[in-house]
Design a protein around this motif. Structure first.
Motif, PDB file in Angstrom:
ATOM      1  N   ILE A 177       0.837  -1.201   0.000  1.00 24.07           N
ATOM      2  CA  ILE A 177       0.000   0.000   0.000  1.00 24.07           C
ATOM      3  C   ILE A 177       0.871   1.251   0.000  1.00 24.07           C
ATOM      4  O   ILE A 177       0.608   2.219  -0.727  1.00 24.07           O
ATOM      5  CB  ILE A 177      -0.951  -0.013   1.215  1.00 24.07           C
ATOM      6  CG1 ILE A 177      -2.000  -1.122   1.059  1.00 24.07           C
ATOM      7  CG2 ILE A 177      -1.635   1.338   1.373  1.00 24.07           C
ATOM      8  CD1 ILE A 177      -2.936  -1.253   2.234  1.00 24.07           C
ATOM      9  N   ILE A 178       1.949   1.226   0.792  1.00 26.19           N
ATOM     10  CA  ILE A 178       2.862   2.375   0.825  1.00 26.19           C
ATOM     11  C   ILE A 178       3.545   2.558  -0.526  1.00 26.19           C
ATOM     12  O   ILE A 178       3.652   3.675  -1.046  1.00 26.19           O
ATOM     13  CB  ILE A 178       3.902   2.189   1.951  1.00 26.19           C
ATOM     14  CG1 ILE A 178       3.220   2.218   3.316  1.00 26.19           C
ATOM     15  CG2 ILE A 178       4.968   3.282   1.876  1.00 26.19           C
ATOM     16  CD1 ILE A 178       4.160   1.889   4.470  1.00 26.19           C
ATOM     17  N   ILE A 179       3.994   1.452  -1.127  1.00 22.31           N
ATOM     18  CA  ILE A 179       4.685   1.531  -2.425  1.00 22.31           C
ATOM     19  C   ILE A 179       3.748   2.047  -3.511  1.00 22.31           C
ATOM     20  O   ILE A 179       4.117   2.914  -4.318  1.00 22.31           O
ATOM     21  CB  ILE A 179       5.258   0.145  -2.798  1.00 22.31           C
ATOM     22  CG1 ILE A 179       6.388  -0.231  -1.837  1.00 22.31           C
ATOM     23  CG2 ILE A 179       5.761   0.149  -4.232  1.00 22.31           C
ATOM     24  CD1 ILE A 179       6.912  -1.635  -2.037  1.00 22.31           C
ATOM     25  N   GLU A 180       2.518   1.538  -3.556  1.00 26.71           N
ATOM     26  CA  GLU A 180       1.563   1.972  -4.571  1.00 26.71           C
ATOM     27  C   GLU A 180       1.165   3.428  -4.365  1.00 26.71           C
ATOM     28  O   GLU A 180       0.949   4.169  -5.331  1.00 26.71           O
ATOM     29  CB  GLU A 180       0.314   1.081  -4.542  1.00 26.71           C
ATOM     30  CG  GLU A 180       0.556  -0.342  -5.017  1.00 26.71           C
ATOM     31  CD  GLU A 180       0.991  -0.400  -6.473  1.00 26.71           C
ATOM     32  OE1 GLU A 180       0.544   0.462  -7.264  1.00 26.71           O
ATOM     33  OE2 GLU A 180       1.787  -1.289  -6.814  1.00 26.71           O
ATOM     34  N   THR A 181       1.086   3.864  -3.115  1.00 30.29           N
ATOM     35  CA  THR A 181       0.759   5.266  -2.844  1.00 30.29           C
ATOM     36  C   THR A 181       1.881   6.184  -3.322  1.00 30.29           C
ATOM     37  O   THR A 181       1.636   7.224  -3.940  1.00 30.29           O
ATOM     38  CB  THR A 181       0.515   5.480  -1.337  1.00 30.29           C
ATOM     39  OG1 THR A 181      -0.524   4.598  -0.902  1.00 30.29           O
ATOM     40  CG2 THR A 181       0.109   6.915  -1.065  1.00 30.29           C
ATOM     41  N   ILE A 182       3.130   5.782  -3.048  1.00 26.50           N
ATOM     42  CA  ILE A 182       4.273   6.579  -3.509  1.00 26.50           C
ATOM     43  C   ILE A 182       4.326   6.623  -5.027  1.00 26.50           C
ATOM     44  O   ILE A 182       4.574   7.676  -5.631  1.00 26.50           O
ATOM     45  CB  ILE A 182       5.582   6.016  -2.923  1.00 26.50           C
ATOM     46  CG1 ILE A 182       5.609   6.189  -1.404  1.00 26.50           C
ATOM     47  CG2 ILE A 182       6.796   6.707  -3.549  1.00 26.50           C
ATOM     48  CD1 ILE A 182       6.805   5.541  -0.732  1.00 26.50           C
ATOM     49  N   SER A 183       4.089   5.485  -5.669  1.00 27.30           N
ATOM     50  CA  SER A 183       4.117   5.447  -7.133  1.00 27.30           C
ATOM     51  C   SER A 183       3.013   6.305  -7.741  1.00 27.30           C
ATOM     52  O   SER A 183       3.190   6.883  -8.817  1.00 27.30           O
ATOM     53  CB  SER A 183       3.985   4.001  -7.627  1.00 27.30           C
ATOM     54  OG  SER A 183       2.714   3.470  -7.292  1.00 27.30           O
TER      55      SER A 183
END
Length: 226
Positions: A142-148
């Motif tokens: 979730i953190i990675i997709e939010t940053i992307s």
């Protein structure tokens, strides 16, 4: 005295007042608009190119996404004409300024994202967590997709800025080398001039390709959220 390579990228000003708004508005003034029933050759070519790009870029969109057609076509024409005018001598290219490109990318990206959360919130939220993800990896993904997601407008702006700036720097460096070599060896200077000529032709292609890539990526973001 050493010449500053980045001097051409400094925003020009008159009496301390920036001329960037005038430069940004200038490409819109050179695009011809039909004022009679039968358009001339330039207008016919312009309309043909617009129809071709519109057909290629907007075919994949649904009815809601096609409401952005006018905005996307205006965007690609503006960026392409600005990039091409910046290749003229004693001119300035606004798209070499990261602040301007971010100013274009963020509102367009935000419009597509907000439209996605408004029209299909479940599908938009599902992008943050791929199906079948193991439970321990859920917070990290979730953190990675939010940053992307939030890095998309920055990637749009940096890509356009870097490509246009790199091309202008190469032309400036090779042009300076051609002038310096002209007093030493005309043969080497002629070879360098041919390289400069070919690079200039390549930059004309890059100017149009980067306008198309920027608009196409915005169109893809729109397609994912419409």
């Amino acid at each position: 005295m050493n010449e500053n390579l980045f001097a051409p990228f400094i925003t020009p000003s008159i009496m301390g007042i920036t001329t960037l708004p005038i430069i940004i508005m200038f490409p819109c003034l050179i695009l011809s608009t039909p004022k009679r029933w039968i358009p001339n050759r330039i207008q016919t070519l312009q309309m043909w190119l617009i129809r071709l790009i519109t057909k290629q870029m907007m075919t994949m969109h649904n009815k809601l996404g096609r409401t952005w057609t006018l905005m996307l076509m205006s965007l690609i024409l503006f960026i392409a004409s600005t990039n091409l005018l910046g290749l003229l001598p004693y001119s300035f290219t606004p798209t070499t300024q990261l602040s301007m490109n971010i100013g274009m990318a963020i509102p367009l990206w935000m419009g597509t994202v907000l439209m996605g959360f408004r029209n299909k919130p479940k599908a938009s939220l599902a992008h943050f967590l791929p199906q079948g993800t193991p439970t321990p990896l859920i917070p990290m993904l979730i953190i990675i997709e939010t940053i992307s997601l939030f890095i998309q407008p920055l990637a749009l702006a940096v890509r356009l800025t870097a490509n246009i700036t790199a091309g202008h720097l190469l032309i400036h460096l090779i042009g300076s080398a051609t002038l310096a070599l002209s007093s030493i060896s005309m043969t080497v200077s002629s070879i360098t001039f041919m390289i400069l000529f070919l690079l200039t032709i390549l930059e004309f292609a890059v100017a149009m390709i980067q306008a198309y890539v920027f608009t196409l990526l915005v169109s893809l973001y729109l397609h994912d959220n419409s």
